[in-house]
Design an enzyme around this catalytic site. Structure first.
Site, short mmCIF file in Angstrom:
data_model
loop_
_atom_site.label_atom_id
_atom_site.label_comp_id
_atom_site.label_asym_id
_atom_site.label_seq_id
_atom_site.Cartn_x
_atom_site.Cartn_y
_atom_site.Cartn_z
N LYS A 15 -37.71 34.40 -39.19
CA LYS A 15 -38.70 34.95 -38.25
C LYS A 15 -39.40 36.15 -38.91
O LYS A 15 -40.62 36.25 -38.87
CB LYS A 15 -38.01 35.42 -36.98
N ASN A 16 -38.61 37.03 -39.53
CA ASN A 16 -39.19 38.27 -40.04
C ASN A 16 -39.97 38.10 -41.34
O ASN A 16 -40.69 39.00 -41.76
CB ASN A 16 -38.11 39.34 -40.19
N CYS A 66 -39.19 50.65 -27.67
CA CYS A 66 -38.41 49.52 -27.15
C CYS A 66 -36.96 49.99 -27.05
O CYS A 66 -36.63 51.12 -27.37
CB CYS A 66 -38.54 48.32 -28.07
N ARG A 84 -40.64 53.47 -31.79
CA ARG A 84 -41.10 52.65 -32.90
C ARG A 84 -42.41 53.22 -33.46
O ARG A 84 -43.48 52.72 -33.20
CB ARG A 84 -41.28 51.19 -32.45
N ASP A 106 -30.09 44.90 -38.32
CA ASP A 106 -30.23 43.71 -37.45
C ASP A 106 -28.93 42.93 -37.31
O ASP A 106 -28.87 41.99 -36.52
CB ASP A 106 -31.31 42.77 -38.00
N ARG A 148 -36.58 34.99 -28.50
CA ARG A 148 -37.60 35.61 -29.34
C ARG A 148 -37.32 35.35 -30.81
O ARG A 148 -38.24 35.27 -31.61
CB ARG A 148 -37.62 37.13 -29.12
C1 EPZ Z 1 -38.48 45.37 -39.26
O1 EPZ Z 1 -39.04 46.16 -38.24
C2 EPZ Z 1 -37.82 44.20 -38.56
N1 EPZ Z 1 -38.81 43.44 -37.82
C3 EPZ Z 1 -36.74 44.69 -37.61
O2 EPZ Z 1 -36.07 43.54 -37.09
C4 EPZ Z 1 -35.71 45.51 -38.42
O3 EPZ Z 1 -34.75 46.04 -37.53
C5 EPZ Z 1 -36.43 46.65 -39.15
O4 EPZ Z 1 -37.49 46.12 -39.98
C6 EPZ Z 1 -35.47 47.44 -40.04
O5 EPZ Z 1 -34.91 46.60 -40.99
C7 EPZ Z 1 -39.62 42.58 -38.49
O6 EPZ Z 1 -39.55 42.44 -39.69
C8 EPZ Z 1 -40.61 41.81 -37.65
P1 EPZ Z 1 -39.18 49.69 -39.98
P2 EPZ Z 1 -40.04 47.40 -38.63
O7 EPZ Z 1 -40.60 50.09 -40.01
O8 EPZ Z 1 -40.75 47.10 -39.88
C9 EPZ Z 1 -38.93 54.24 -38.83
C10 EPZ Z 1 -35.28 42.11 -35.43
O9 EPZ Z 1 -34.26 42.25 -34.73
N2 EPZ Z 1 -40.41 54.22 -38.96
O10 EPZ Z 1 -38.56 49.18 -41.25
O11 EPZ Z 1 -40.83 47.71 -37.41
C11 EPZ Z 1 -38.42 53.39 -37.67
O12 EPZ Z 1 -38.44 54.12 -36.46
C12 EPZ Z 1 -36.19 43.29 -35.67
O13 EPZ Z 1 -35.61 41.04 -36.00
C13 EPZ Z 1 -41.10 55.42 -38.93
O14 EPZ Z 1 -40.51 56.48 -38.79
O15 EPZ Z 1 -38.99 48.56 -38.87
C14 EPZ Z 1 -37.03 53.06 -38.14
O16 EPZ Z 1 -36.17 54.14 -37.84
C15 EPZ Z 1 -35.83 44.49 -34.82
N3 EPZ Z 1 -42.45 55.39 -39.06
C16 EPZ Z 1 -37.16 52.92 -39.65
O17 EPZ Z 1 -38.36 53.63 -39.98
C17 EPZ Z 1 -43.15 54.22 -39.25
O18 EPZ Z 1 -44.39 54.26 -39.40
C18 EPZ Z 1 -37.27 51.49 -40.14
O19 EPZ Z 1 -38.29 50.86 -39.38
C19 EPZ Z 1 -42.42 53.01 -39.28
C20 EPZ Z 1 -41.05 53.03 -39.14
#
Ligand code: EPZ
Length: 422
Positions: free
Chosen positions: A22-23, A115, A120, A309, A401
């Site tokens: 999915k990701n 969420c 996020r 995850d 989802r």
């Molecule tokens: C991806 O989300 C995945 N989703 C998430 O999987 C996964 O948990 C996450 O990466 C971490 O591995 C998809 O790939 C569709 P991040 P993403 O930006 O990219 C912070 C699932 O269950 N951050 O890597 O949105 C954020 O708050 C989902 O399949 C900032 O601070 O996550 C977090 O603490 C849930 N500023 C950390 O970075 C930003 O601009 C990592 O988030 C962006 C993120």
């Protein structure tokens, strides 16, 4: 709304196929916005999130056909505003921002809400796109990005307070493919899904090196063409069924996996006393529940560390593993919604400051529980497999989802589950 009834006590045996990721699918579907040519993407899982992405692309003007796992997309004439009604449902919609901006010079995407797993933010996405020359404005809950004279390559460091950003790296990498000159992304996310996206972009004519490492170099090109691609296996679905096998299995085989993507998950299961065997090609694994499982400590980290995850699913396994386990989520410190529900089933868990302390109990008891987010819901299904009695897991749409036909796969393995109208 559906619910899943899980009658605890069945032993899992046999083999299933793991679906496409999915990701990986979500940013790859969005990358089709970068060209007017046809793109054909294989092994896209039939889950709500990919369906939402397809609806968003269609709403932007793309023509999209889906035949079982293959999606054909052509993005000729495009609008620049992603519809709020669809975007608000899925945070990952944010990854249309980079390709839309690069292709059209403008992108309007609603700010994703928070969420249940935590706030996020998208500040790192915007840091990267601004470095490429985009102007950022906010209006009515939307992010408005403009680059009237096009994008120019730049050096940008995408490290945030919780480490790299997966979708932020994707967004900047996609935008940089059409920027003028060289872009270097430091502190890039190294997840396999980022590398899969880069492979698809290079098949479209992009010039990307270093994807899958912390430093990605992109040489901009004038335009991209269509391409065909098959997404990688879903390592989190695989990990979820590996945990189920360790919890309630007697030799469960998972086909269409990728051993290299499962190193941290495999190590955690072995540390908890279970056995994981791979075939020589590394695309089939068999999990054997250990004779003497024991609690273990886990700390989530950016890839190649232990994935956030898979934190909830491992917590469900450790809830009935003898001994003490300390689980820390450094990426989403609030991602412990599953613990309250596991405690209603009799688990002994204390959550504080991004850490869960789990004391294994002999057996959980069935209870009506509420799914909350995708992975927390999966954790409840796992816990119910060996719980005493029948557990009803409400709001099954959370699971739908990201897991393709999870009830059918569990039934294939001998679990005693049934999906019913709530
Ligand atoms: C991806 O989300 C995945 N989703 C998430 O999987 C996964 O948990 C996450 O990466 C971490 O591995 C998809 O790939 C569709 P991040 P993403 O930006 O990219 C912070 C699932 O269950 N951050 O890597 O949105 C954020 O708050 C989902 O399949 C900032 O601070 O996550 C977090 O603490 C849930 N500023 C950390 O970075 C930003 O601009 C990592 O988030 C962006 C993120």
């Amino acid at each position: 709304m559906d619910k899943l009834l899980v009658h605890g006590g069945a032993t899992l045996r046999g083999a299933i196929n793991i679906s496409g990721s999915k990701n990986a699918s979500l940013p790859i579907l969005a990358a089709a916005l970068l060209t007017a040519d046809d793109c054909i993407i294989g092994r896209v899982p039939d889950v709500s999130d990919t369906n939402y992405m397809i609806q968003i692309l269609s709403a932007l003007g793309a023509s999209v056909e889906r035949a079982s796992g293959t999606v054909r997309i052509s993005c000729g004439e495009l609008a620049v505003e992603a519809p709020y009604e669809l975007v608000r449902r899925m945070r990952a919609s944010i990854c249309v921002m980079g390709p839309l901006l690069a292709r059209k010079g403008r992108a309007v995407v609603s700010l994703p809400g928070g969420c249940v797993i935590g706030d996020r933010p998208v500040d790192l996405h915007l840091r990267g796109l601004e470095a490429l020359g985009a102007k950022v404005a906010f209006e009515g809950g939307n992010i408005i990005l403009t680059a009237p004279t096009g994008l120019r390559g730049a050096n940008v460091d995408l490290c945030g307070s919780h480490g790299p950003t997966v979708l932020g790296t994707d967004n900047v990498m996609m935008a940089a493919t059409l920027a003028e000159g060289l872009t270097i992304i430091e502190s890039a996310a190294a997840e396999p899904e980022v590398l899969d996206l880069a492979n698809f972009l290079n098949a479209m004519g992009a010039k990307i090196e270093g994807a899958g490492t912390r430093r990605i170099v992109i040489e901009g090109v004038s335009q991209l063409h269509g391409a065909q691609h098959t997404v990688i296996p879903d390592r989190i679905e695989a990990g979820t069924f590996m945990a189920a096998a360790a919890l309630a299995g007697e030799g469960v085989t998972l086909r269409r996996v990728c051993r290299d993507h499962l190193t941290a998950i495999t190590a955690a299961l072995v540390k908890a006393g279970h056995r994981v065997d791979y075939n020589p090609a590394g695309d089939v694994c068999t999990v054997h529940r250990g004779e003497d499982p024991q609690g273990c400590d886990l700390v989530t980290a950016p890839y190649p560390g232990y994935p956030t995850d898979m934190q909830a699913q491992m917590t469900a396994l450790l809830a009935t593993t003898p001994g003490l386990s300390v689980i820390k989520d450094t990426i989403f410190p609030q991602r412990f919604m599953h613990c309250a529900e596991l405690k209603r089933m009799g688990a002994d868990i204390t959550v504080d400051n991004g850490t869960a302390v789990v004391r294994g109990v002999a057996q959980l008891s069935a209870a009506p529980v509420m799914a909350s987010d995708l992975r927390a819901s999966a954790a409840l299904v796992l816990a119910a497999l060996t719980a005493k009695g029948t557990t009803a897991i409400h709001r099954l749409y959370h699971i739908d989802r990201g897991y393709e036909h999870i009830d059918e796969k569990l039934l294939l393995l001998g679990a005693d589950v049934e999906r019913v109208r709530d």
